[in-house]
Design an enzyme around this catalytic site. Structure first.
Site, PDB file in Angstrom:
ATOM      1  N   GLY A 100       0.793  -1.223   0.000  1.00 43.54           N
ATOM      2  CA  GLY A 100       0.000   0.000   0.000  1.00 43.54           C
ATOM      3  C   GLY A 100       0.823   1.268   0.000  1.00 43.54           C
ATOM      4  O   GLY A 100       0.498   2.233  -0.711  1.00 43.54           O
ATOM      5  N   CYS A 141      -2.966 -35.645  17.827  1.00 41.79           N
ATOM      6  CA  CYS A 141      -2.157 -36.716  18.417  1.00 41.79           C
ATOM      7  C   CYS A 141      -0.667 -36.505  18.140  1.00 41.79           C
ATOM      8  O   CYS A 141       0.184 -36.839  18.958  1.00 41.79           O
ATOM      9  CB  CYS A 141      -2.617 -38.077  17.905  1.00 41.79           C
ATOM     10  SG  CYS A 141      -2.552 -38.255  16.119  1.00 41.79           S
ATOM     11  N   LYS A 146      -2.499   3.802   9.834  1.00 39.93           N
ATOM     12  CA  LYS A 146      -1.702   3.688   8.615  1.00 39.93           C
ATOM     13  C   LYS A 146      -2.283   4.537   7.483  1.00 39.93           C
ATOM     14  O   LYS A 146      -1.551   5.223   6.772  1.00 39.93           O
ATOM     15  CB  LYS A 146      -1.616   2.223   8.168  1.00 39.93           C
ATOM     16  CG  LYS A 146      -0.686   1.372   8.993  1.00 39.93           C
ATOM     17  CD  LYS A 146      -0.533  -0.022   8.384  1.00 39.93           C
ATOM     18  CE  LYS A 146       0.480  -0.843   9.164  1.00 39.93           C
ATOM     19  NZ  LYS A 146       0.694  -2.176   8.564  1.00 39.93           N
ATOM     20  N   ASP A 204      -7.789   1.180   5.568  1.00 33.73           N
ATOM     21  CA  ASP A 204      -6.905   0.280   6.315  1.00 33.73           C
ATOM     22  C   ASP A 204      -7.257   0.384   7.791  1.00 33.73           C
ATOM     23  O   ASP A 204      -7.350   1.486   8.330  1.00 33.73           O
ATOM     24  CB  ASP A 204      -5.429   0.622   6.110  1.00 33.73           C
ATOM     25  CG  ASP A 204      -4.517  -0.521   6.542  1.00 33.73           C
ATOM     26  OD1 ASP A 204      -4.620  -0.954   7.706  1.00 33.73           O
ATOM     27  OD2 ASP A 204      -3.707  -0.981   5.721  1.00 33.73           O
TER      28      ASP A 204
END
Length: 641
Positions: free
Chosen positions: A24, A168, A67, A43
Site C-alpha cells: 500500500g 495426536c 496507517k 486500512d
C-alpha cells in the site's frame, strides 16, 4: 511517457486502495507520482515498529497511529494538490457496501488475508467495478486483473486451508520444531492465558506428579495462596515432566521412536530464582503492555541467539511471571499475536523446552517468531515492483484496454531470462459459485447436524458469508441483521439449535437451501444430500461441500497414540499451523505448468528451497502466506478471447 488518452484517464479516475501496508505505501506513492488525482484508502491497522523497515511512508514517531491517515499526510507533502481520503476502518464494515464501491472506477487490493480479499472481490462483482489484486511473499509477487464478465474472479480458483496437523502428533509424538511451536502456541499459551472455557488437549483434568489426593484437580488452575513462582514451577513440571512420564508409560508408542526425556524445574532453576527476583519491576515499564519483555528483564538482547535449556527455562518462568504481574487484566482473553513480544518469548521458550525433551533441534526467537506468526519476511523491492505493476494494469483497466490485460508474476529466479512473467487472464470458471452462481452440493447427516453447524462450518467458514440469510423455498430459516425485532431474534436463535430435519420447514435429502449475504449481494444455492457416516479424520466437520474447492493440508500420522498422560480430545482433530510457500506459474502456453516445465530445462541451478515450492497463485502482502490447492482442474482454464 504517458499518452494524452492515458493522462486523461488517470486524472479523471476515482481510485479505491484497500490496504496501506507494505504494498500500500508503495502503491500510494506510485499512484500520486503517476498523476492520479482522487485516491481513497481503507486500512484498519495502526503502525508498528516492525513495519518501519519497509513501509517507508512511516516513521518511528508514527507508531500507534492510523496507517491510512499517516500515509495520506506523508504523500500530500510531495503531492499537495491531489485528493487523498483515508478511512481508518475495516473494509468489511457496513459503511463500505456495494453503493460505496460503485463510486470508483477501479479498486486496487494490497491486503494481507484471504478473508478480506474474498469480501472485496464480491463487492467489486456486485458493484461491477474492476479489481486489481496483488500480493508478495519474500522475492515472489503477483498482480492479477479481475473484471466481471471478462476475466475470472478472485474466487474462481480454489484457495488453500492453512496447513494442519492431527492433535495426536502435536500432543504425543512431535518430530519437527513446528509441532512444538503449535503445541506451545495453540495449546499451552491458550490454556494458560486464553479463554478458560475453550476445549484444550493439555490433559487439564490429570493430577500432577506430587499429588497423592484422590481428588483430581485441574493443574492449570492457580491454587489458593499459591505465589506466582510456585504456580509457574508446577505448570513447568506438569507439562514438561509429568506428562512426558505418563507418555513413556505407553511402551507401544515408543517401539519405533526415540523416547522423550522428562524435564523438571528443579534441574535447571534452583539457582535462578534469587537472581530473577527484583528484575520485573525494575526493567519492565508498566505503561505499554506490549513493551513488557522477559528478555529485557533478564538482560538478554539478541533475538537470533539460540538459547540453551537453562536459558529457555529462565525465559519461560520470567515470561510466565510477567503475564501475571504486568498483564493480569488481559489473562483469560489473550490470543497469540506475533507482534506481542512477551507472547513470542513464552512460546519460543516453551517450544524449545519441549523440543529438548523430544530430541528436536532448538531455534532462536527470531526463527520461532517466523514459524509461529506464519512469517515470510517481506522484501521492500518486491513490494515496489508489484505496486508499479498494479498501476500499469489499473491504467489499462481505465482505458478499457481488455486485450492487453495481464496477470504478472514476479519470480525469484529468471525463467526464459525473465524475472517478470506476464500471462493473459483466464475466462471465468463456470463452476464458480461466486461469479457464475453455480449450485453447490452439501453431504450432511440431516438427522444429527444442527442449523448452527451449517451456519458456522459452511456458511461462515467456507463460503465467507458473515451476514447470511438462509431460506428453504419461501420459508426463512435464519437471518442476521440490526433491524430484527426480539421475537425474530429469539425464533432464529431457537432454529440454530434444531437439527436440519426438525426445522419448521424440514431440510432433508433432495432439498435446496438458498443462502444470501445482502451486504455482499451474493446468493448461493446448496443442494442437500443426506449421508449417515463421515470419516472423522478426513471429514472432521461431519459434512462435505462439493463444487466449492479448498485444498486440505493435513500432515498424516500413521502411528497414532494417546496424548501425553491421557488426552482429553479426539486425536482426529487438527491444529492449524503455518501455510507453506507453494509456487505455481501461469505460462504463455495457455495452461498451468510447474516451474521446471516453463523453461524446458533442468532447474538444477535453482535452490532446493525454490524447487520444493510447486505452486504460486496467491501470495500475501507483508508477512502472511497463503498457498494453493494441487487441483488438476486448474489446468482447464480458458484464456479470455
Amino acid at each position: 511517457m504517458a499518452s494524452q488518452n492515458q493522462l486523461f484517464s488517470i486524472k479523471g479516475a476515482k481510485v479505491l486502495m484497500v490496504g496501506a501496508g507494505g504494498i500500500g505505501c508503495e502503491l500510494l506513492k506510485t499512484l500520486a507520482l503517476s498523476g492520479f488525482q482522487d485516491i481513497h484508502i481503507i486500512d484498519m491497522d495502526t503502525i508498528e515498529v516492525s513495519n518501519l523497515n519497509r513501509q517507508f511512508l512511516f516513521r518511528k514517531s508514527h507508531v500507534g497511529q492510523s496507517k491510512a491517515k499517516v500515509a495520506r499526510d506523508a504523500v500530500l507533502k510531495f503531492r499537495p494538490h491531489i485528493s487523498i481520503t483515508p478511512y481508518h476502518a475495516n473494509v468489511k464494515d457496513p459503511d463500505f457496501n456495494v453503493d460505496f464501491f460503485k463510486q470508483f472506477n477501479v479498486v486496487l487490493n494490497g491486503l494481507d488475508n484471504l478473508d478480506a480479499r474474498r469480501h472485496v472481490n464480491r463487492l467489486c462483482l456486485a458493484a461491477e467495478v474492476p479489481l486489481v489484486e496483488s500480493g508478495t511473499t519474500g522475492f515472489l509477487g503477483q498482480v492479477t486483473v479481475h473484471v466481471k464478465g471478462r476475466t475470472e474472479c478472485y474466487e474462481c480458483q480454489p484457495k488453500p486451508a492453512p496447513k494442519t496437523y492431527p492433535v495426536c502428533t502435536i500432543t504425543s509424538t512431535p518430530s519437527k520444531f513446528v509441532h512444538c511451536i503449535v503445541w506451545a502456541k495453540d495449546l499451552l499459551f491458550t490454556k494458560l492465558f486464553g479463554d478458560k472455557n475453550q476445549e484444550n488437549d493439555l490433559n487439564v483434568r490429570s493430577t500432577d506428579a506430587t499429588s497423592s489426593s484422590e481428588h483430581v484437580e485441574d493443574v492449570f488452575e492457580r491454587r489458593k495462596d499459591e505465589d506466582i513462582e510456585q504456580y509457574g514451577r508446577r505448570i513447568y513440571d506438569h507439562v514438561f515432566g509429568y506428562n512426558i512420564e505418563e507418555a513413556l508409560s505407553n511402551e507401544e508408542t515408543w517401539k519405533n521412536r526415540n523416547r522423550p526425556k522428562p524435564i523438571y524445574s528443579r534441574d535447571f532453576l534452583h539457582d535462578e530464582i534469587a537472581q530473577q527476583n527484583g528484575n520485573v519491576d525494575k526493567d519492565c515499564a508498566a505503561g505499554d503492555p506490549s513493551s513488557v519483555s522477559a528478555m529485557a528483564s533478564l538482560g538478554m538482547k539478541n533475538p537470533q541467539d539460540i538459547w540453551c535449556l537453562k536459558e529457555n527455562s529462565r525465559i519461560f518462568m520470567e515470561a510466565f511471571k510477567l503475564f501475571f504481574m504486568k498483564r493480569e487484566k488481559e489473562i483469560g482473553n489473550l490470543t497469540f499475536d506475533k507482534d506481542d513480544q512477551l507472547a513470542v518469548e513464552f512460546v519460543t521458550a516453551a517450544a524449545n523446552i519441549r523440543a529438548t525433551s523430544f530430541g528436536i533441534p532448538l531455534h532462536s526467537l527470531f526463527e520461532a517468531k517466523g514459524i509461529a506468526g506464519n512469517i515470510v519476511h517481506a522484501v521492500a523491492t518486491t513490494n515496489a515492483i508489484i505496486a508499479g505493476l498494479i498501476v500499469i494494469e489499473a491504467i489499462k483497466v481505465l482505458q478499457n484496454d481488455t486485450n492487453n490485460y495481464r496477470m504478472t508474476y514476479c519470480l525469484e529466479h529468471p525463467t526464459r531470462k525473465m524475472l517478470l512473467m506476464p500471462v493473459e487472464p483466464f475466462e471465468a470458471n463456470k463452476s464458480c459459485y461466486v461469479c457464475s452462481e453455480s449450485p453447490l452440493t452439501l453431504e450432511i447427516n440431516t438427522h444429527r447436524a444442527k442449523l448452527r453447524d451449517f451456519v458456522e462450518k459452511i456458511v461462515k467458514a467456507k463460503l465467507g458469508m458473515y451476514f447470511p440469510l438462509i431460506m428453504y423455498g419461501a420459508a426463512l430459516l435464519y437471518e442476521v441483521g440490526d433491524d430484527l425485532d426480539e421475537a425474530m431474534v429469539a425464533n432464529y436463535a431457537a432454529n440454530l439449535e434444531k437439527v436440519l430435519s426438525e426445522l419448521p420447514s424440514p431440510v432433508t435429502s433432495g432439498t435446496t437451501v438458498t443462502v444470501e449475504d445482502l451486504k455482499q449481494e451474493l446468493t448461493c444455492n446448496i443442494n442437500i444430500k443426506h449421508r449417515e457416516e463421515f470419516d472423522e479424520e478426513k471429514e472432521p466437520d461431519g459434512m462435505l461441500l462439493s463444487g466449492w474447492t479448498q485444498a486440505s493440508s493435513v500432515e498424516k500420522d500413521d502411528n497414532k497414540s494417546n496424548g501425553n498422560g491421557g488426552s482429553t480430545s479426539n486425536a482426529s482433530q487438527a491444529v492449524p499451523v503455518e501455510a507453506e510457500d507453494n509456487v505455481e506459474m501461469d505460462v504463455l502456453s495457455g495452461k498451468k505448468r510447474r516451474l521446471s516445465e516453463i523453461s524446458g530445462q533442468d532447474l538444477s541451478s535453482v535452490t532446493d528451497e525454490t524447487k520444493n515450492h510447486e505452486k504460486l497463485e496467491v501470495v500475501d502482502d507483508d508477512d502472511d502466506l497463503v498457498m494453493l490447492d494441487d487441483d488438476p482442474g486448474l489446468n482447464k482454464r480458458k484464456r479470455i478471447q
